[in-house]
Design an enzyme around this catalytic site. Structure first.
Site, mmCIF file in Angstrom:
data_model
loop_
_atom_site.group_PDB
_atom_site.id
_atom_site.type_symbol
_atom_site.label_atom_id
_atom_site.label_comp_id
_atom_site.label_asym_id
_atom_site.label_seq_id
_atom_site.Cartn_x
_atom_site.Cartn_y
_atom_site.Cartn_z
ATOM 1 N N HIS A 240 -0.437 -1.014 0.852
ATOM 2 C CA HIS A 240 0.305 -1.837 -0.108
ATOM 3 C C HIS A 240 0.861 -0.968 -1.219
ATOM 4 O O HIS A 240 0.483 0.194 -1.387
ATOM 5 C CB HIS A 240 -0.577 -2.955 -0.682
ATOM 6 C CG HIS A 240 -1.800 -2.507 -1.418
ATOM 7 N ND1 HIS A 240 -1.741 -1.916 -2.659
ATOM 8 C CD2 HIS A 240 -3.116 -2.576 -1.100
ATOM 9 C CE1 HIS A 240 -2.965 -1.643 -3.081
ATOM 10 N NE2 HIS A 240 -3.824 -2.027 -2.146
ATOM 11 N N CYS A 256 -8.175 0.921 -0.026
ATOM 12 C CA CYS A 256 -6.829 0.721 0.501
ATOM 13 C C CYS A 256 -5.968 1.972 0.295
ATOM 14 O O CYS A 256 -6.309 2.859 -0.489
ATOM 15 C CB CYS A 256 -6.163 -0.464 -0.176
ATOM 16 S SG CYS A 256 -6.810 -2.064 0.357
#
Length: 279
Positions: A240, A256
């Protein structure tokens, strides 16, 4: 959104445009990723009619654990080559499908037709006759299983892309047909919550409607090894964006991979099921 037709690498795979549709999800869904996702309730699973080549004549899918990012498949065999690539072939699951521990083996899981309301596409890592070994999105990380690849419940396509993430160098590279088409410094998990290693895949594409750190979140088929739950969800690792460019090149996330805006723009165009190697 390029899938190549099997046996015809130059053509676009027919009927795949729905694969890349962005999924608008509610606030309840988005807060549950390592940056936010969840799963919607599904209908009761049907009974899977097995072919004569399987060990059982029928499989009660409703009795099997679901192979989703929210599920655990304790009997799934581990990925035998987590650092290797694949030939790019991916499997589309049209209906909930039984997953086996080996060719003509024991049914161990149910692979749903949809993940995060998106069609299920999973990479094939081995084939044997009319069976395919695929990567699963469930815990434990590196779970795999065998499905009947000639069933009317599935069909194959080929993704020309591979995403390589060098966790130590904090660099993401996108390849198309073996040629580099993009390379960026990225943010990865900090020491206390490292980004997991191994091969995984792009599981879904979700439009962010709650937070403003990334317009799109791309959950992967892998999980944090630090957080068994995160924000009420299963600790799914994702690709992301991030508004502060200072994080790129650093180890500062909860697991992440944080990417620049131009990287996210390319990544969101890749087919679901595209191989991602976290190394």
């Amino acid at each position: 959104m390029e899938f190549a037709r099997i046996g015809s690498p130059g053509s676009v795979f027919g009927g795949v445009s729905p694969v890349r549709r962005l999924v608008a999800v509610s606030a309840v869904l988005l807060v549950l990723l390592l940056g936010g996702c969840s799963d919607a309730p599904s209908e009761p699973a049907p009974v899977d009619a097995a072919t004569p080549s399987t060990a059982r004549s029928t499989v009660d899918l409703s009795a099997l654990p679901k192979a989703t990012t929210f599920g655990t498949t304790p009997d799934a065999p581990s990925d035998p080559a987590p650092n290797e690539g694949t030939n790019g072939v991916v499997l589309r699951v049209e209906q909930d499908t039984a997953v086996y521990d080996s060719v003509r083996g024991k049914a161990i899981a149910r692979l749903p037709a949809r993940q995060f309301k998106s069609p299920t596409w999973v990479p094939i890592v081995a084939e044997r006759g009319d069976w395919a070994r695929v990567l699963l999105p469930s815990r434990p990380n590196g779970s795999t299983g065998w499905v009947r690849s000639e069933s009317d419940k599935v069909h194959k396509a080929r993704s020309r892309h591979v995403v390589n993430v060098d966790v130590d160098a904090r660099r993401l590279v996108v390849l198309k047909s073996g040629r580099e088409i993009g390379s960026w410094e990225v943010g990865v998990g900090k020491k206390a919550s490292p980004t997991p290693r191994g091969r995984t895949f792009i599981l879904a594409s979700i439009r962010e409607t709650v937070n403003d750190y990334s317009p799109i979140v791309l959950p992967l088929g892998t999980h944090s090894e630090t957080f068994k739950t995160y924000g009420g969800g299963p600790g799914t690792v994702a690709l992301h964006g991030w508004p502060d460019p200072g994080v790129f090149g650093s180890a500062s996330s909860d697991g992440c991979v944080r990417v620049p805006a131009d990287a996210l723009s390319l990544l969101r165009s890749l087919p679901l099921g595209t191989l991602v190697r976290l190394r």
